[in-house]
Design a protein around this motif. Structure first.
Motif, PDB file in Angstrom:
ATOM      1  N   ALA A  98       0.829  -1.208   0.000  1.00  0.00           N
ATOM      2  CA  ALA A  98       0.000   0.000   0.000  1.00  0.00           C
ATOM      3  C   ALA A  98       0.866   1.262   0.000  1.00  0.00           C
ATOM      4  O   ALA A  98       0.618   2.191  -0.779  1.00  0.00           O
ATOM      5  N   ILE A  99       1.886   1.293   0.846  1.00  0.00           N
ATOM      6  CA  ILE A  99       2.744   2.478   0.930  1.00  0.00           C
ATOM      7  C   ILE A  99       3.563   2.643  -0.347  1.00  0.00           C
ATOM      8  O   ILE A  99       3.656   3.744  -0.894  1.00  0.00           O
ATOM      9  N   SER A 100       4.128   1.555  -0.840  1.00  0.00           N
ATOM     10  CA  SER A 100       4.942   1.680  -2.044  1.00  0.00           C
ATOM     11  C   SER A 100       4.085   2.022  -3.263  1.00  0.00           C
ATOM     12  O   SER A 100       4.529   2.747  -4.151  1.00  0.00           O
ATOM     13  N   SER A 101       2.845   1.557  -3.312  1.00  0.00           N
ATOM     14  CA  SER A 101       1.949   1.938  -4.411  1.00  0.00           C
ATOM     15  C   SER A 101       1.594   3.418  -4.339  1.00  0.00           C
ATOM     16  O   SER A 101       1.524   4.097  -5.363  1.00  0.00           O
ATOM     17  N   ALA A 102       1.379   3.915  -3.128  1.00  0.00           N
ATOM     18  CA  ALA A 102       1.067   5.335  -2.974  1.00  0.00           C
ATOM     19  C   ALA A 102       2.257   6.201  -3.384  1.00  0.00           C
ATOM     20  O   ALA A 102       2.095   7.210  -4.088  1.00  0.00           O
ATOM     21  N   ILE A 103       3.459   5.803  -2.971  1.00  0.00           N
ATOM     22  CA  ILE A 103       4.655   6.565  -3.344  1.00  0.00           C
ATOM     23  C   ILE A 103       4.875   6.506  -4.855  1.00  0.00           C
ATOM     24  O   ILE A 103       5.198   7.511  -5.492  1.00  0.00           O
ATOM     25  N   PRO A 116      12.581  15.372 -13.289  1.00  0.00           N
ATOM     26  CA  PRO A 116      13.277  15.304 -11.994  1.00  0.00           C
ATOM     27  C   PRO A 116      14.629  15.995 -12.070  1.00  0.00           C
ATOM     28  O   PRO A 116      15.276  16.020 -13.115  1.00  0.00           O
ATOM     29  N   ALA A 117      15.030  16.552 -10.965  1.00  0.00           N
ATOM     30  CA  ALA A 117      16.335  17.198 -10.892  1.00  0.00           C
ATOM     31  C   ALA A 117      17.425  16.140 -11.019  1.00  0.00           C
ATOM     32  O   ALA A 117      17.227  14.992 -10.620  1.00  0.00           O
ATOM     33  N   PRO A 118      18.575  16.518 -11.576  1.00  0.00           N
ATOM     34  CA  PRO A 118      19.643  15.526 -11.745  1.00  0.00           C
ATOM     35  C   PRO A 118      20.102  14.907 -10.420  1.00  0.00           C
ATOM     36  O   PRO A 118      20.510  13.758 -10.388  1.00  0.00           O
ATOM     37  N   SER A 119      20.015  15.633  -9.348  1.00  0.00           N
ATOM     38  CA  SER A 119      20.463  15.113  -8.061  1.00  0.00           C
ATOM     39  C   SER A 119      19.300  14.639  -7.193  1.00  0.00           C
ATOM     40  O   SER A 119      19.411  14.578  -5.983  1.00  0.00           O
ATOM     41  N   SER A 120      18.168  14.312  -7.828  1.00  0.00           N
ATOM     42  CA  SER A 120      17.001  13.929  -7.042  1.00  0.00           C
ATOM     43  C   SER A 120      17.120  12.486  -6.555  1.00  0.00           C
ATOM     44  O   SER A 120      18.048  11.757  -6.888  1.00  0.00           O
ATOM     45  N   ASP A 121      16.140  12.072  -5.804  1.00  0.00           N
ATOM     46  CA  ASP A 121      16.145  10.743  -5.205  1.00  0.00           C
ATOM     47  C   ASP A 121      15.443   9.704  -6.085  1.00  0.00           C
ATOM     48  O   ASP A 121      15.061   8.649  -5.606  1.00  0.00           O
ATOM     49  N   GLU A 122      15.280   9.980  -7.366  1.00  0.00           N
ATOM     50  CA  GLU A 122      14.583   9.058  -8.265  1.00  0.00           C
ATOM     51  C   GLU A 122      15.293   7.706  -8.353  1.00  0.00           C
ATOM     52  O   GLU A 122      14.654   6.675  -8.390  1.00  0.00           O
ATOM     53  N   ALA A 123      16.604   7.719  -8.400  1.00  0.00           N
ATOM     54  CA  ALA A 123      17.342   6.452  -8.500  1.00  0.00           C
ATOM     55  C   ALA A 123      17.194   5.639  -7.214  1.00  0.00           C
ATOM     56  O   ALA A 123      17.107   4.407  -7.264  1.00  0.00           O
ATOM     57  N   ALA A 124      17.147   6.309  -6.079  1.00  0.00           N
ATOM     58  CA  ALA A 124      16.999   5.601  -4.813  1.00  0.00           C
ATOM     59  C   ALA A 124      15.605   5.003  -4.662  1.00  0.00           C
ATOM     60  O   ALA A 124      15.434   3.986  -3.998  1.00  0.00           O
ATOM     61  N   LEU A 125      14.621   5.622  -5.287  1.00  0.00           N
ATOM     62  CA  LEU A 125      13.248   5.132  -5.166  1.00  0.00           C
ATOM     63  C   LEU A 125      12.851   4.158  -6.273  1.00  0.00           C
ATOM     64  O   LEU A 125      11.704   3.739  -6.342  1.00  0.00           O
ATOM     65  N   LYS A 126      13.785   3.790  -7.126  1.00  0.00           N
ATOM     66  CA  LYS A 126      13.460   2.911  -8.245  1.00  0.00           C
ATOM     67  C   LYS A 126      12.927   1.563  -7.757  1.00  0.00           C
ATOM     68  O   LYS A 126      11.950   1.039  -8.288  1.00  0.00           O
ATOM     69  N   GLY A 127      13.537   0.988  -6.743  1.00  0.00           N
ATOM     70  CA  GLY A 127      13.082  -0.288  -6.199  1.00  0.00           C
ATOM     71  C   GLY A 127      11.711  -0.172  -5.565  1.00  0.00           C
ATOM     72  O   GLY A 127      10.858  -1.055  -5.723  1.00  0.00           O
ATOM     73  N   LEU A 128      11.482   0.924  -4.860  1.00  0.00           N
ATOM     74  CA  LEU A 128      10.188   1.141  -4.223  1.00  0.00           C
ATOM     75  C   LEU A 128       9.093   1.334  -5.266  1.00  0.00           C
ATOM     76  O   LEU A 128       7.977   0.826  -5.111  1.00  0.00           O
ATOM     77  N   GLY A 132       5.728  -0.927  -5.966  1.00  0.00           N
ATOM     78  CA  GLY A 132       4.427  -0.281  -6.042  1.00  0.00           C
ATOM     79  C   GLY A 132       3.972  -0.029  -7.465  1.00  0.00           C
ATOM     80  O   GLY A 132       3.383   1.005  -7.763  1.00  0.00           O
ATOM     81  N   PHE A 133       4.227  -0.986  -8.348  1.00  0.00           N
ATOM     82  CA  PHE A 133       3.903  -0.801  -9.767  1.00  0.00           C
ATOM     83  C   PHE A 133       2.415  -0.585 -10.008  1.00  0.00           C
ATOM     84  O   PHE A 133       2.037   0.027 -10.999  1.00  0.00           O
ATOM     85  N   ILE A 134       1.568  -1.032  -9.112  1.00  0.00           N
ATOM     86  CA  ILE A 134       0.127  -0.819  -9.295  1.00  0.00           C
ATOM     87  C   ILE A 134      -0.184   0.675  -9.236  1.00  0.00           C
ATOM     88  O   ILE A 134      -0.991   1.182 -10.017  1.00  0.00           O
ATOM     89  N   GLY A 135       0.461   1.394  -8.344  1.00  0.00           N
ATOM     90  CA  GLY A 135       0.270   2.835  -8.265  1.00  0.00           C
ATOM     91  C   GLY A 135       0.721   3.537  -9.535  1.00  0.00           C
ATOM     92  O   GLY A 135       0.071   4.473 -10.008  1.00  0.00           O
ATOM     93  N   SER A 136       1.831   3.082 -10.111  1.00  0.00           N
ATOM     94  CA  SER A 136       2.305   3.673 -11.367  1.00  0.00           C
ATOM     95  C   SER A 136       1.329   3.404 -12.499  1.00  0.00           C
ATOM     96  O   SER A 136       1.077   4.277 -13.333  1.00  0.00           O
ATOM     97  N   LEU A 137       0.775   2.198 -12.547  1.00  0.00           N
ATOM     98  CA  LEU A 137      -0.195   1.872 -13.598  1.00  0.00           C
ATOM     99  C   LEU A 137      -1.468   2.700 -13.461  1.00  0.00           C
ATOM    100  O   LEU A 137      -2.042   3.153 -14.459  1.00  0.00           O
ATOM    101  N   ILE A 138      -1.907   2.913 -12.245  1.00  0.00           N
ATOM    102  CA  ILE A 138      -3.114   3.723 -12.031  1.00  0.00           C
ATOM    103  C   ILE A 138      -2.849   5.176 -12.409  1.00  0.00           C
ATOM    104  O   ILE A 138      -3.692   5.834 -13.033  1.00  0.00           O
ATOM    105  N   ALA A 139      -1.675   5.695 -12.057  1.00  0.00           N
ATOM    106  CA  ALA A 139      -1.330   7.071 -12.440  1.00  0.00           C
ATOM    107  C   ALA A 139      -1.283   7.210 -13.959  1.00  0.00           C
ATOM    108  O   ALA A 139      -1.776   8.194 -14.516  1.00  0.00           O
TER     109      ALA A 139
END
Length: 185
Positions: A98-103, A116-128, A132-139
């Motif tokens: 639920a949390i990873s889908s929301a994020i 995203p900014a070049p120094s953002s946390d996108e790479a760190a959140l890739k696993g999360l 939470g791929f269901i949240g990405s599909l809904i978005a």
């Protein structure tokens, strides 16, 4: 290939390559080109070539995929219940998804509005976001209801680059090499 074989191959005429390159250079319009969007290409610029139908199909497709994924997660949860792993692990799995889908939903939705900014946390959140791929599909599905995902961002960038290009082109006054040198006083 031996030297004899190389000597016997016919050479291409010198004029054969020139028209092909001239035709390809004429086919590419001057100025900035729109950035293609996955599944849409550059049809988002003028909403042509089945753009609306493609948007509707992708919205339904991603929603069906999200539903199938939720069903698969439900079956996995039932497997945990059958395995008697205990309430702590069962609840932890549900909360984690639920949390990873929301994020993933929020990060995916924001990625359609700004890069995203070049120094953002996108790479760190890739696993999360993967969990939470269901949240990405809904978005993705919800965004397809209003526009191609990322269209607003790319349209703003494209219009800005077109305006900059026109501004640069309009200030030119001809061939600078053909100008006469300025007279000294």
């Amino acid at each position: 290939m031996s030297d004899d074989q190389r000597d016997q191959t016919p050479a291409e005429p010198a004029g054969a390559a020139a028209p092909a390159s001239a035709a390809s250079a004429a086919a590419v319009p001057a100025g900035p080109q729109p950035e293609p969007i996955r599944y849409f290409g550059t049809t988002w610029v003028n909403h042509e070539s089945g753009y609306g139908l493609r948007r509707a199909a992708l919205a339904v497709g991603s929603l069906v995929t999200a539903t199938a994924a939720a069903l698969l997660l439900r079956l996995s949860y039932e497997g945990l219940e059958i395995g008697n792993v205990g309430p702590f692990l069962s609840i932890s799995v549900v909360v984690l998804f639920a949390i990873s889908s929301a994020i993933a939903f929020v990060k995916t939705w924001d990625s359609y509005k700004r890069r995203p900014a070049p120094s953002s946390d996108e790479a760190a959140l890739k696993g999360l976001k993967t969990i939470g791929f269901i949240g990405s599909l809904i978005a993705y599905s919800l965004r397809c209801l209003t526009e191609a995902p990322g269209e607003q961002l790319r349209r703003a960038e494209y219009e800005r680059s077109l305006a900059d290009y026109e501004r640069r082109r309009s200030t030119r006054t001809g061939n600078p090499a053909a100008r006469r040198p300025k007279r000294k006083k």
